[in-house]
Design a protein around this motif. Structure first.
Motif, PDB file in Angstrom:
ATOM      1  N   LEU A 200     -16.156 -14.888  -5.233  1.00  0.00           N
ATOM      2  CA  LEU A 200     -16.268 -13.684  -4.408  1.00  0.00           C
ATOM      3  C   LEU A 200     -14.901 -13.134  -4.031  1.00  0.00           C
ATOM      4  CD1 LEU A 200     -19.180 -14.618  -1.968  1.00  0.00           C
ATOM      5  CD2 LEU A 200     -19.223 -12.851  -3.750  1.00  0.00           C
ATOM      6  N   GLN A 201     -14.807 -11.793  -3.996  1.00  0.00           N
ATOM      7  CA  GLN A 201     -13.595 -11.099  -3.564  1.00  0.00           C
ATOM      8  C   GLN A 201     -13.949 -10.128  -2.436  1.00  0.00           C
ATOM      9  OE1 GLN A 201     -12.825  -9.565  -7.643  1.00  0.00           O
ATOM     10  NE2 GLN A 201     -10.824 -10.551  -7.470  1.00  0.00           N
TER      11      GLN A 201
ATOM     12  N   TRP B 286     -14.836 -13.748   9.372  1.00  0.00           N
ATOM     13  CA  TRP B 286     -14.124 -14.461   8.304  1.00  0.00           C
ATOM     14  C   TRP B 286     -13.294 -13.480   7.458  1.00  0.00           C
ATOM     15  CZ3 TRP B 286     -13.180 -19.429   6.973  1.00  0.00           C
ATOM     16  CH2 TRP B 286     -12.675 -19.656   5.690  1.00  0.00           C
ATOM     17  N   LEU B 287     -13.890 -12.350   7.113  1.00  0.00           N
ATOM     18  CA  LEU B 287     -13.168 -11.349   6.334  1.00  0.00           C
ATOM     19  C   LEU B 287     -11.956 -10.819   7.105  1.00  0.00           C
ATOM     20  CD1 LEU B 287     -16.199  -9.371   4.844  1.00  0.00           C
ATOM     21  CD2 LEU B 287     -14.519 -10.677   3.533  1.00  0.00           C
ATOM     22  N   HIS B 288     -12.067 -10.777   8.408  1.00  0.00           N
ATOM     23  CA  HIS B 288     -10.978 -10.260   9.249  1.00  0.00           C
ATOM     24  C   HIS B 288      -9.863 -11.291   9.419  1.00  0.00           C
ATOM     25  CE1 HIS B 288      -8.941  -8.014  12.386  1.00  0.00           C
ATOM     26  NE2 HIS B 288      -9.005  -9.077  13.187  1.00  0.00           N
TER      27      HIS B 288
ATOM     28  N   PRO C 114      -6.014  -8.331   2.833  1.00  0.00           N
ATOM     29  CA  PRO C 114      -6.559  -6.956   2.822  1.00  0.00           C
ATOM     30  C   PRO C 114      -6.754  -6.351   1.435  1.00  0.00           C
ATOM     31  CG  PRO C 114      -4.245  -6.949   3.463  1.00  0.00           C
ATOM     32  CD  PRO C 114      -4.662  -8.396   3.407  1.00  0.00           C
ATOM     33  N   GLU C 115      -6.108  -6.905   0.413  1.00  0.00           N
ATOM     34  CA  GLU C 115      -6.237  -6.332  -0.927  1.00  0.00           C
ATOM     35  C   GLU C 115      -7.685  -6.432  -1.420  1.00  0.00           C
ATOM     36  OE1 GLU C 115      -2.186  -7.455  -0.077  1.00  0.00           O
ATOM     37  OE2 GLU C 115      -4.020  -8.645  -0.165  1.00  0.00           O
ATOM     38  N   PRO C 116      -8.174  -5.420  -2.141  1.00  0.00           N
ATOM     39  CA  PRO C 116      -9.569  -5.440  -2.634  1.00  0.00           C
ATOM     40  C   PRO C 116      -9.900  -6.659  -3.489  1.00  0.00           C
ATOM     41  CG  PRO C 116      -8.632  -3.254  -2.867  1.00  0.00           C
ATOM     42  CD  PRO C 116      -7.507  -4.153  -2.481  1.00  0.00           C
ATOM     43  N   ASP C 117      -8.910  -7.118  -4.277  1.00  0.00           N
ATOM     44  CA  ASP C 117      -9.188  -8.255  -5.163  1.00  0.00           C
ATOM     45  C   ASP C 117      -8.826  -9.596  -4.538  1.00  0.00           C
ATOM     46  OD1 ASP C 117      -6.467  -7.923  -5.169  1.00  0.00           O
ATOM     47  OD2 ASP C 117      -6.223  -8.075  -7.351  1.00  0.00           O
TER      48      ASP C 117
END
Length: 411
Positions: free
Chosen positions: A225-226, A280-282, A287-290
């Motif tokens: 996952l990205q 978790w994402l924060h 921050p890069e999409p990949d």
């Protein structure tokens, strides 16, 4: 000797005779060259003996080329070593397969070559030897591995029969279905156990247990996952990759196509999982999409190793008192809970990405709202109850009590 002459241009002694199978009046000449006259005369004499027998009707005539090919095949049958033949077969069999699948075949071959009777000639393998191995103690505690090993031996022997190296199939046991009874008997993980496992995972991969359980993902799918796979606005995640290594199953991990065609899908994220996922994402994802959803702690590597996470998960599961729980059991738990809450096979198939309901689901129609409800309900079953949950339950029980009292009054 009649039928033998020296050909100066070829510098060979030629033995020849007329083709008995040629229906024309001027029959085709059959010849064969030899370096010396004695060999030519000996071969011509033996051919004449066979010709006379065929003319008397004592045998059916076949050309010397057919007989030579049969002799060479018999020679190969007697001398071909199983180990060499098996290696060559598996290498060809792996072509076009995914790296992970090829790795499974290599393990099965290794077990095949551990059998006591696979170190000699192909033609020496017997049905009795195969059955003694199958009913013996080899891989006794690994029924799935034993079945895969037996099936690989059967495939090799089937090809050997086609190549004329074996007269009959020594693997005559009826097809054995996968021994899934043990994994099916594993009790479902509870939300308390899931929380304990999560609390005992390293910080860099602590999100893994809930991600696998809440979304019904394979361990490699979580590791692939990205950031760009998440659509938080619409509560969706795109499962578009699996993992693979380089040629020969070596080198660093890289993103690859999913395991199956149906694995590539947009899935809805359970409502109760959103706060944990968003945090978790924060806090843990660049921050890069990949950027990888779970980044490897090893220097120089972006993709986390599923084997490393699997090892940490095993230790955490033991602490939770559930050594029988594996990462794949989290996906099974999601499927089980979803089956209890979805509105039918079509929704079930869409959210679990399994093909087993494909035929039945083809006659169903479902919408995205049904998927949202199903994943929300499944997610609720894997999270601790809230105050609101208890209030709803109490209200439902009070309404049920009032209904039963009203029915009782009618008596």
């Amino acid at each position: 000797m009649k039928g033998v002459y020296y050909d100066k241009s070829k510098q060979l002694w030629m033995a020849h005779y007329k083709d008995p199978l040629d229906p024309s009046s001027k029959k085709r000449d059959i010849s064969r060259g030899f370096k010396n006259k004695i060999d030519a005369e000996r071969w011509r004499s033996s051919e004449q003996t066979l010709l006379d027998a065929a003319n008397r009707g004592d045998m059916e005539w076949t050309s010397w080329q057919e007989r030579e090919a049969k002799r060479q095949m018999e020679l190969a049958r007697r001398n071909t070593q199983f180990e060499t033949y098996a290696y060559r077969f598996v290498e060809h069999f792996k072509q076009g397969k995914k790296t992970g699948t090829g790795r499974v075949y290599d393990v099965a071959l290794r077990h095949v070559l551990e059998m006591p009777f696979t170190h000699g000639r192909v033609c020496d393998i017997t049905e009795d030897e195969v059955q003694r191995w199958y009913y013996g103690d080899a891989l006794k505690n690994q029924p799935d591995a034993k079945e895969r090993t037996y099936q690989m031996l059967k495939r090799i022997c089937k090809k050997a029969i086609e190549d004329g190296l074996l007269e009959k199939q020594p693997c005559t046991l009826p097809h054995v279905k996968h021994s899934k009874r043990g994994r099916h008997n594993v009790p479902l993980i509870t939300y308390e156990e899931l929380q304990i496992i999560t609390d005992n995972m390293p910080d860099w991969c602590r999100i893994f247990p809930y991600t696998a359980a809440m979304l019904g993902l394979r361990i490699s799918e979580v590791c692939a996952l990205q950031r760009q796979d998440f659509d938080l606005t619409n509560r969706r995640v795109h499962i578009s990759h699996g993992l693979n290594r380089g040629e020969g199953d070596r080198g660093p991990l890289h993103l690859a196509t999913p395991k199956t065609e149906s694995s590539d899908a947009w899935l809805f994220i359970p409502l109760r999982f959103m706060p944990m996922l968003t945090e978790w994402l924060h806090t843990h994802v660049k921050p890069e999409p990949d950027a990888m959803f779970i980044e490897s702690p090893a220097n120089g590597y972006d993709i986390a190793s599923p084997n490393t996470i699997r090892d940490y998960f095993k230790k955490a599961a033991c602490i939770a008192g559930r050594p029988d729980i594996t990462p794949h059991q989290l996906k099974a738990a999601f499927s089980t809970y979803a089956s209890r809450t979805s509105d039918g096979p079509a929704t079930q198939k869409a959210i679990t990405r399994h093909d087993s309901l494909e035929v039945e689901a083809g006659y169903w129609r479902q919408d995205e709202e049904a998927q949202r409800k199903a994943v929300d309900a499944a997610g609720d079953l894997m999270m601790p109850p809230t105050d609101e949950d208890y209030r709803k339950r109490i209200k439902a029980l009070e309404e049920e009590r009032a209904r039963l009292v009203a029915q009782l009054d009618q008596f």
